[in-house]
Enzyme design. Structure first.
Site, PDB file in Angstrom:
ATOM      1  N   ALA A  66     -11.295  44.577-143.988  1.00 17.66           N
ATOM      2  CA  ALA A  66     -10.303  45.006-144.118  1.00 17.66           C
ATOM      3  C   ALA A  66     -10.832  45.967-145.504  1.00 17.66           C
ATOM      4  CB  ALA A  66      -9.987  43.901-144.968  1.00 17.66           C
ATOM      5  N   GLY A 110     -12.650  41.203-140.737  1.00 22.19           N
ATOM      6  CA  GLY A 110     -11.469  41.580-140.088  1.00 22.19           C
ATOM      7  C   GLY A 110     -11.601  42.742-138.494  1.00 22.19           C
ATOM      8  N   GLU A 113     -13.418  40.102-136.806  1.00 16.10           N
ATOM      9  CA  GLU A 113     -11.662  38.770-136.491  1.00 16.10           C
ATOM     10  C   GLU A 113     -11.315  39.933-135.446  1.00 16.10           C
ATOM     11  OE1 GLU A 113     -11.234  38.659-140.608  1.00 16.10           O
ATOM     12  OE2 GLU A 113     -11.446  35.758-140.172  1.00 16.10           O
ATOM     13  N   GLU A 133     -17.724  38.061-145.819  1.00 18.13           N
ATOM     14  CA  GLU A 133     -16.098  37.589-146.389  1.00 18.13           C
ATOM     15  C   GLU A 133     -16.868  36.882-147.954  1.00 18.13           C
ATOM     16  OE1 GLU A 133     -15.657  37.226-143.978  1.00 18.13           O
ATOM     17  OE2 GLU A 133     -13.117  38.589-143.280  1.00 18.13           O
TER      18      GLU A 133
HETATM   19  N1  CO8 Z   1     -13.277  48.474-147.027  1.00 20.87           N
HETATM   20  C1  CO8 Z   1     -13.644  49.137-147.661  1.00 20.87           C
HETATM   21  N2  CO8 Z   1     -14.019  50.806-146.552  1.00 20.87           N
HETATM   22  C2  CO8 Z   1     -15.465  50.696-146.673  1.00 20.87           C
HETATM   23  C3  CO8 Z   1     -15.344  49.270-145.475  1.00 20.87           C
HETATM   24  C4  CO8 Z   1     -14.587  48.510-145.497  1.00 20.87           C
HETATM   25  N3  CO8 Z   1     -14.827  47.478-145.408  1.00 20.87           N
HETATM   26  N4  CO8 Z   1     -17.147  49.221-145.236  1.00 20.87           N
HETATM   27  C5  CO8 Z   1     -17.746  50.322-145.490  1.00 20.87           C
HETATM   28  N5  CO8 Z   1     -16.227  51.624-146.189  1.00 20.87           N
HETATM   29  C6  CO8 Z   1     -16.842  52.534-146.681  1.00 20.87           C
HETATM   30  C7  CO8 Z   1     -17.880  52.295-148.258  1.00 20.87           C
HETATM   31  O1  CO8 Z   1     -17.477  52.977-149.131  1.00 20.87           O
HETATM   32  C8  CO8 Z   1     -18.388  54.017-147.668  1.00 20.87           C
HETATM   33  O2  CO8 Z   1     -17.017  54.896-147.794  1.00 20.87           O
HETATM   34  P1  CO8 Z   1     -17.917  55.727-149.371  1.00 20.87           P
HETATM   35  O3  CO8 Z   1     -19.177  57.129-148.439  1.00 20.87           O
HETATM   36  O4  CO8 Z   1     -16.727  56.958-149.526  1.00 20.87           O
HETATM   37  O5  CO8 Z   1     -19.384  55.482-149.984  1.00 20.87           O
HETATM   38  C9  CO8 Z   1     -18.195  54.358-146.100  1.00 20.87           C
HETATM   39  O6  CO8 Z   1     -17.663  53.181-145.676  1.00 20.87           O
HETATM   40  C10 CO8 Z   1     -19.771  54.183-145.515  1.00 20.87           C
HETATM   41  O7  CO8 Z   1     -19.777  52.928-145.615  1.00 20.87           O
HETATM   42  P2  CO8 Z   1     -21.245  52.517-146.659  1.00 20.87           P
HETATM   43  O8  CO8 Z   1     -21.939  53.844-147.161  1.00 20.87           O
HETATM   44  O9  CO8 Z   1     -22.077  50.889-146.971  1.00 20.87           O
HETATM   45  O10 CO8 Z   1     -23.031  52.786-145.026  1.00 20.87           O
HETATM   46  P3  CO8 Z   1     -23.766  51.770-145.012  1.00 20.87           P
HETATM   47  O11 CO8 Z   1     -24.653  52.248-143.591  1.00 20.87           O
HETATM   48  O12 CO8 Z   1     -24.922  51.854-145.426  1.00 20.87           O
HETATM   49  O13 CO8 Z   1     -23.286  50.023-144.469  1.00 20.87           O
HETATM   50  C11 CO8 Z   1     -21.827  48.947-143.630  1.00 20.87           C
HETATM   51  C12 CO8 Z   1     -22.784  49.651-143.785  1.00 20.87           C
HETATM   52  C13 CO8 Z   1     -23.412  47.763-144.198  1.00 20.87           C
HETATM   53  C14 CO8 Z   1     -20.834  47.711-142.944  1.00 20.87           C
HETATM   54  C15 CO8 Z   1     -21.883  48.721-145.425  1.00 20.87           C
HETATM   55  O14 CO8 Z   1     -20.799  49.674-145.646  1.00 20.87           O
HETATM   56  C16 CO8 Z   1     -20.543  46.475-145.462  1.00 20.87           C
HETATM   57  O15 CO8 Z   1     -20.947  46.174-146.313  1.00 20.87           O
HETATM   58  N6  CO8 Z   1     -18.875  47.218-145.827  1.00 20.87           N
HETATM   59  C17 CO8 Z   1     -18.226  46.051-146.443  1.00 20.87           C
HETATM   60  C18 CO8 Z   1     -18.553  45.206-144.965  1.00 20.87           C
HETATM   61  C19 CO8 Z   1     -17.487  43.817-145.696  1.00 20.87           C
HETATM   62  O16 CO8 Z   1     -17.846  43.430-146.664  1.00 20.87           O
HETATM   63  N7  CO8 Z   1     -16.162  43.401-144.696  1.00 20.87           N
HETATM   64  C20 CO8 Z   1     -15.650  42.146-144.739  1.00 20.87           C
HETATM   65  C21 CO8 Z   1     -14.438  43.390-145.280  1.00 20.87           C
HETATM   66  S1  CO8 Z   1     -13.193  41.121-145.802  1.00 20.87           S
HETATM   67  C22 CO8 Z   1     -12.386  41.777-144.427  1.00 20.87           C
HETATM   68  O17 CO8 Z   1     -12.368  41.717-144.220  1.00 20.87           O
HETATM   69  C23 CO8 Z   1     -11.548  40.230-145.230  1.00 20.87           C
HETATM   70  C24 CO8 Z   1     -10.419  40.073-143.906  1.00 20.87           C
HETATM   71  C25 CO8 Z   1      -9.768  39.889-144.265  1.00 20.87           C
HETATM   72  C26 CO8 Z   1      -8.021  39.735-143.115  1.00 20.87           C
HETATM   73  C27 CO8 Z   1      -6.992  39.068-142.786  1.00 20.87           C
HETATM   74  C28 CO8 Z   1      -5.972  39.532-142.630  1.00 20.87           C
HETATM   75  C29 CO8 Z   1      -5.004  38.678-142.333  1.00 20.87           C
END
Ligand code: CO8
Length: 259
Positions: A66, A110, A113, A133
């Site tokens: 998400a 998400g 999921e 998460e």
């Molecule tokens: N949300 C928003 N932006 C994101 C997300 C995300 N989940 N993941 C990555 N991005 C963005 C980064 O902020 C970055 O943006 P910018 O270039 O502007 O800084 C860009 O994508 C590239 O990401 P990274 O530079 O971090 O790339 P890396 O290769 O270094 O790392 C990772 C990749 C490991 C995937 C890292 O981006 C990461 O950890 N992302 C977050 C993963 C995460 O925590 N996901 C869970 C989110 S919570 C969730 O999903 C709850 C779901 C509930 C759903 C409920 C509905 C019913």
């Protein structure tokens, strides 16, 4: 055909393909994307010409979860009252045709999921699955704590949900989360081949099989067995059953009508 800002859609014969398309955010799932995904799924599901749907991302990410930027400021009142985030995450559950997730790169939070809401997952060898998460102070909210234990058992599901670690494609296949792992450059070929196979099957039998397998996931055994038995019986009311069995006995290819 409708156009979307956060998705690309196309068809390949009887297969509808939906590609999540917010590459700069690793396909982070925001409200607009989930709205558009719901609409695109509904459009393919109601299109008579489509027999199977493939949902995919890009080489780096299926979806990294998400959209954290969108969620960061929300209060409990925001999410509980308005259903920000959680609105429109149920669309996949209501799709009756089979949906294949073709996953390369990150399928996190998400994103994992959504992949698990699909009927089967085909993974590229660079796929990484996780429910991270907990690391940002929440828990999975779209079925992660429910579908993951059903798919891979309590031990690994707890490991994933409590540590937030990622599982690579090989482990995901061993654990039963994904049905096949293929080299990255073969991912779409493989997903399309499976989708074309499914689309070529008698349509009513496909719908019934999907419903019946989902019963195994969602309810008690006795109910599932009863449902399966009735659906099995119901197939004898279809023309494709007559044709399929006659063709087998005549040693000729079957010609299915979807009736
Ligand atoms: N949300 C928003 N932006 C994101 C997300 C995300 N989940 N993941 C990555 N991005 C963005 C980064 O902020 C970055 O943006 P910018 O270039 O502007 O800084 C860009 O994508 C590239 O990401 P990274 O530079 O971090 O790339 P890396 O290769 O270094 O790392 C990772 C990749 C490991 C995937 C890292 O981006 C990461 O950890 N992302 C977050 C993963 C995460 O925590 N996901 C869970 C989110 S919570 C969730 O999903 C709850 C779901 C509930 C759903 C409920 C509905 C019913």
């Amino acid at each position: 055909a409708p156009t979307y800002e956060t998705l690309l859609t196309r068809t390949e014969g009887p297969v509808g393909i939906i590609q999540l398309n917010r590459p700069k955010q690793l396909n982070a799932l925001n409200d607009q994307l989930m709205d558009e995904l719901g609409a695109a799924l509904k459009a393919f599901d109601s299109d008579e010409a489509i027999g199977c749907i493939v949902l995919t991302g890009n080489e780096k990410a299926f979806a990294a979860g998400a959209d954290i930027a969108a969620m960061a400021r929300y209060t409990f009142a925001d999410v509980y009252r308005s259903e920000y985030i959680t609105r429109n995450w149920e669309a996949l559950r209501h799709v009756r045709k089979p949906v294949i997730a073709a996953v390369a790169g990150f399928a996190l939070g998400g994103g994992c999921e959504v992949a698990m809401m699909c009927d089967l997952i085909i993974a590229a060898d660079n796929a990484k699955f996780g429910q991270p998460e907990v690391k940002i102070g929440v828990i999975p909210g779209a079925g992660g704590t429910q579908r993951l234990p059903r798919a891979i058992g309590k031990a690994k599901a707890m490991d994933m949900a409590l540590t937030g670690r990622m599982m690579d494609a090989a482990e995901a296949e061993r654990a039963g989360l994904v049905s096949r792992v293929v080299p990255l450059d073969k991912l779409m070929d493989e997903a399309l081949a499976v989708a074309l196979t499914i689309a070529g099957m008698p349509r009513l039998a496909v719908l019934a099989a999907k419903e019946a397998v989902n019963r195994a996931f969602e309810g008690p055994l006795a109910d599932g067995l009863q449902f399966e038995r009735r659906m099995f019986h119901a197939m004898f009311a279809t023309e494709d059953q007559k044709e399929g069995m006659a063709a087998f006995l005549d040693k000729r290819p079957a010609r299915f009508q979807g009736r």
